[in-house]
Design a protein around this motif. Structure first.
Motif, PDB file in Angstrom:
ATOM      1  N   TYR A 108       0.837  -1.191   0.000  1.00  0.00           N
ATOM      2  CA  TYR A 108       0.000   0.000   0.000  1.00  0.00           C
ATOM      3  C   TYR A 108       0.875   1.244   0.000  1.00  0.00           C
ATOM      4  O   TYR A 108       1.977   1.250   0.555  1.00  0.00           O
ATOM      5  N   CYS A 109       0.382   2.274  -0.636  1.00  0.00           N
ATOM      6  CA  CYS A 109       1.093   3.546  -0.699  1.00  0.00           C
ATOM      7  C   CYS A 109       0.803   4.360   0.557  1.00  0.00           C
ATOM      8  O   CYS A 109      -0.173   4.131   1.259  1.00  0.00           O
ATOM      9  N   ALA A 110       1.651   5.334   0.804  1.00  0.00           N
ATOM     10  CA  ALA A 110       1.452   6.269   1.909  1.00  0.00           C
ATOM     11  C   ALA A 110       0.512   7.375   1.450  1.00  0.00           C
ATOM     12  O   ALA A 110       0.693   7.943   0.358  1.00  0.00           O
ATOM     13  N   LEU A 156      -3.540  12.333  -2.607  1.00  0.00           N
ATOM     14  CA  LEU A 156      -2.185  12.056  -3.064  1.00  0.00           C
ATOM     15  C   LEU A 156      -1.564  10.907  -2.274  1.00  0.00           C
ATOM     16  O   LEU A 156      -1.614  10.895  -1.042  1.00  0.00           O
ATOM     17  N   PHE A 157      -0.978   9.965  -3.011  1.00  0.00           N
ATOM     18  CA  PHE A 157      -0.305   8.811  -2.430  1.00  0.00           C
ATOM     19  C   PHE A 157       1.115   8.728  -2.980  1.00  0.00           C
ATOM     20  O   PHE A 157       1.397   9.214  -4.068  1.00  0.00           O
ATOM     21  N   LYS A 158       1.983   8.070  -2.209  1.00  0.00           N
ATOM     22  CA  LYS A 158       3.363   7.862  -2.643  1.00  0.00           C
ATOM     23  C   LYS A 158       3.756   6.418  -2.358  1.00  0.00           C
ATOM     24  O   LYS A 158       3.552   5.911  -1.247  1.00  0.00           O
ATOM     25  N   CYS A 159       4.329   5.763  -3.353  1.00  0.00           N
ATOM     26  CA  CYS A 159       4.797   4.395  -3.189  1.00  0.00           C
ATOM     27  C   CYS A 159       5.942   4.365  -2.184  1.00  0.00           C
ATOM     28  O   CYS A 159       6.887   5.162  -2.277  1.00  0.00           O
ATOM     29  N   LEU A 160       5.861   3.464  -1.237  1.00  0.00           N
ATOM     30  CA  LEU A 160       6.890   3.341  -0.205  1.00  0.00           C
ATOM     31  C   LEU A 160       8.178   2.724  -0.735  1.00  0.00           C
ATOM     32  O   LEU A 160       9.216   2.803  -0.075  1.00  0.00           O
TER      33      LEU A 160
END
Length: 172
Positions: A108-110, A156-160
């Motif tokens: 899961y992304c942040a 907005l999401f960011k891949c860990l």
């Protein structure tokens, strides 16, 4: 918030998932807390306040048989422990309709917040967002999404793992 490490929601005070404007009593542990959760918690019981500790430990989810994210409104990942962490020990976010949690690199992304198109431009993310945009979950093409973001917020999401940024937008 450094005492609580929410892998999938790294700054819940900044995103507004937590508030710190008054002291309240946590419905789970009964302790007074100056930082408390304000976003969705899906439970049969009405829960007004939860402290970060009860969320991080999973105590709130266990006590109230509740979830912070609908498990059907997430991308799939291969490790069920990651889904468990997301829905039972991660503060959720507020969506306009139904929150959806993105995944990338089999995790899961942040969740980072609610940017407008101008925010994405200022952060130099517009080209990356266009590249990673997923019409399959947002339901509209990128140009319509871009226009929507000019007047409203997205998620907005960011891949860990690889660091790529993604946007989710829910439409009527």
């Amino acid at each position: 918030m450094s005492e609580y490490n929410f892998k999938y929601h790294p700054d819940p005070l900044k995103t507004g998932a937590f508030r710190n404007d008054e002291t309240v009593t946590c419905d789970c542990c009964g302790k007074q807390t100056g930082v408390y959760y304000t976003n969705p918690f899906y439970s049969v019981e009405e829960v007004e306040y939860l402290c970060p500790e009860c969320i991080a430990s999973g105590a709130a989810s266990e006590k109230f048989d509740g979830e912070f994210q609908d498990s059907e409104s997430t991308d799939a990942v291969s490790d069920p422990a990651k889904l468990d962490e997301l829905i039972r020990r991660t503060p959720g976010y507020c969506g306009w309709q139904q929150e959806y949690w993105l995944a990338h690199c089999d995790d899961y992304c942040a969740f980072l917040g609610y940017p407008t198109w101008e925010d994405l431009e200022n952060d130099g993310l517009t080209d990356e967002i266009e590249e990673t945009y997923r019409e399959d979950i947002c339901g509209v093409d990128f140009e319509d999404a871009k226009e929507h973001l000019k007047i409203d917020n997205g998620y907005l999401f960011k891949c860990l793992h690889c660091g790529k940024h993604f946007i989710y937008i829910d439409f009527d």
